[in-house]
Motif scaffolding. Sequence first.
Motif, short mmCIF file in Angstrom:
data_model
loop_
_atom_site.label_atom_id
_atom_site.label_comp_id
_atom_site.label_asym_id
_atom_site.label_seq_id
_atom_site.Cartn_x
_atom_site.Cartn_y
_atom_site.Cartn_z
N VAL A 42 4.38 60.50 51.15
CA VAL A 42 5.24 59.85 52.14
C VAL A 42 5.84 58.57 51.57
O VAL A 42 7.00 58.24 51.83
CB VAL A 42 4.47 59.58 53.44
CG1 VAL A 42 5.22 58.65 54.37
CG2 VAL A 42 4.16 60.90 54.14
N ASP A 43 5.08 57.85 50.76
CA ASP A 43 5.53 56.57 50.22
C ASP A 43 6.30 56.68 48.91
O ASP A 43 7.08 55.78 48.59
CB ASP A 43 4.33 55.64 49.99
CG ASP A 43 3.73 55.14 51.29
OD1 ASP A 43 4.45 55.11 52.31
OD2 ASP A 43 2.55 54.79 51.29
N ASP A 44 6.10 57.76 48.15
CA ASP A 44 6.66 57.81 46.79
C ASP A 44 7.65 58.93 46.51
O ASP A 44 8.49 58.78 45.64
CB ASP A 44 5.52 57.93 45.76
CG ASP A 44 4.65 56.68 45.71
OD1 ASP A 44 5.08 55.62 46.22
OD2 ASP A 44 3.54 56.76 45.16
N LEU A 45 7.55 60.05 47.20
CA LEU A 45 8.40 61.19 46.90
C LEU A 45 9.79 60.98 47.49
O LEU A 45 9.94 60.78 48.70
CB LEU A 45 7.78 62.47 47.46
CG LEU A 45 8.51 63.78 47.16
CD1 LEU A 45 8.50 64.05 45.65
CD2 LEU A 45 7.86 64.93 47.91
N ILE A 46 10.82 61.03 46.65
CA ILE A 46 12.20 60.87 47.10
C ILE A 46 12.69 62.20 47.68
O ILE A 46 12.57 63.24 47.03
CB ILE A 46 13.11 60.44 45.93
CG1 ILE A 46 12.65 59.09 45.35
CG2 ILE A 46 14.58 60.37 46.36
CD1 ILE A 46 12.74 57.93 46.31
N LEU A 47 13.22 62.13 48.89
CA LEU A 47 13.71 63.33 49.57
C LEU A 47 15.22 63.44 49.37
O LEU A 47 15.98 62.54 49.77
CB LEU A 47 13.36 63.27 51.05
CG LEU A 47 11.86 63.12 51.35
CD1 LEU A 47 11.64 63.00 52.85
CD2 LEU A 47 11.08 64.29 50.77
N PRO A 48 15.68 64.55 48.78
CA PRO A 48 17.10 64.71 48.45
C PRO A 48 18.09 64.51 49.60
O PRO A 48 19.16 63.94 49.36
CB PRO A 48 17.18 66.14 47.90
CG PRO A 48 15.83 66.38 47.34
CD PRO A 48 14.88 65.66 48.27
N PRO A 49 17.78 64.93 50.82
CA PRO A 49 18.83 64.75 51.84
C PRO A 49 19.27 63.30 52.03
O PRO A 49 20.40 63.05 52.40
CB PRO A 49 18.17 65.28 53.12
CG PRO A 49 17.10 66.21 52.67
CD PRO A 49 16.62 65.64 51.36
N TRP A 50 18.36 62.35 51.76
CA TRP A 50 18.68 60.95 52.00
C TRP A 50 18.53 60.07 50.75
O TRP A 50 18.91 58.92 50.78
CB TRP A 50 17.79 60.40 53.11
CG TRP A 50 17.83 61.25 54.33
CD1 TRP A 50 18.83 61.30 55.26
CD2 TRP A 50 16.84 62.19 54.74
NE1 TRP A 50 18.52 62.23 56.22
CE2 TRP A 50 17.30 62.79 55.94
CE3 TRP A 50 15.61 62.60 54.24
CZ2 TRP A 50 16.59 63.76 56.63
CZ3 TRP A 50 14.90 63.57 54.91
CH2 TRP A 50 15.38 64.13 56.09
N GLN A 51 17.94 60.61 49.71
CA GLN A 51 17.66 59.85 48.47
C GLN A 51 16.78 58.64 48.74
O GLN A 51 16.94 57.58 48.11
CB GLN A 51 18.96 59.45 47.77
CG GLN A 51 19.75 60.62 47.24
CD GLN A 51 18.92 61.51 46.31
OE1 GLN A 51 18.27 61.03 45.39
NE2 GLN A 51 18.94 62.81 46.56
N VAL A 52 15.86 58.79 49.67
CA VAL A 52 14.85 57.77 49.97
C VAL A 52 13.53 58.48 50.22
O VAL A 52 13.49 59.71 50.34
CB VAL A 52 15.23 56.90 51.21
CG1 VAL A 52 16.51 56.13 50.96
CG2 VAL A 52 15.35 57.75 52.47
N THR A 53 12.46 57.72 50.33
CA THR A 53 11.15 58.32 50.64
C THR A 53 11.09 58.73 52.11
O THR A 53 11.93 58.31 52.92
CB THR A 53 10.02 57.33 50.35
OG1 THR A 53 10.12 56.24 51.27
CG2 THR A 53 10.04 56.84 48.91
#
Length: 72
Positions: free
Chosen positions: A22-33
């Motif tokens: 939750v704190d480190d993995l970047i999520l492609p739809p938003w380019q944030v964690t």
Amino acid sequence: MRRSEFDRAVDDEFGPRGRVLVDDLILPPWQVTAREALRLGESPRAVWLALCAEADVPEARRHGVGRREPKR
């Protein structure tokens, strides 16, 4: 999905490493964690599904999670 259900689903699916994802993995739809996406106002359901997609969680385990068992 409520935020509490999101937290429960993360704990149930990923165990102790869930908080790290939750704190480190970047999520492609938003380019944030995931944590940042939630803070920005994205729905917990959308963030959960994006997290599952990035972490290769099988589709069968993505839906209906995080809910408590009904009281009897």
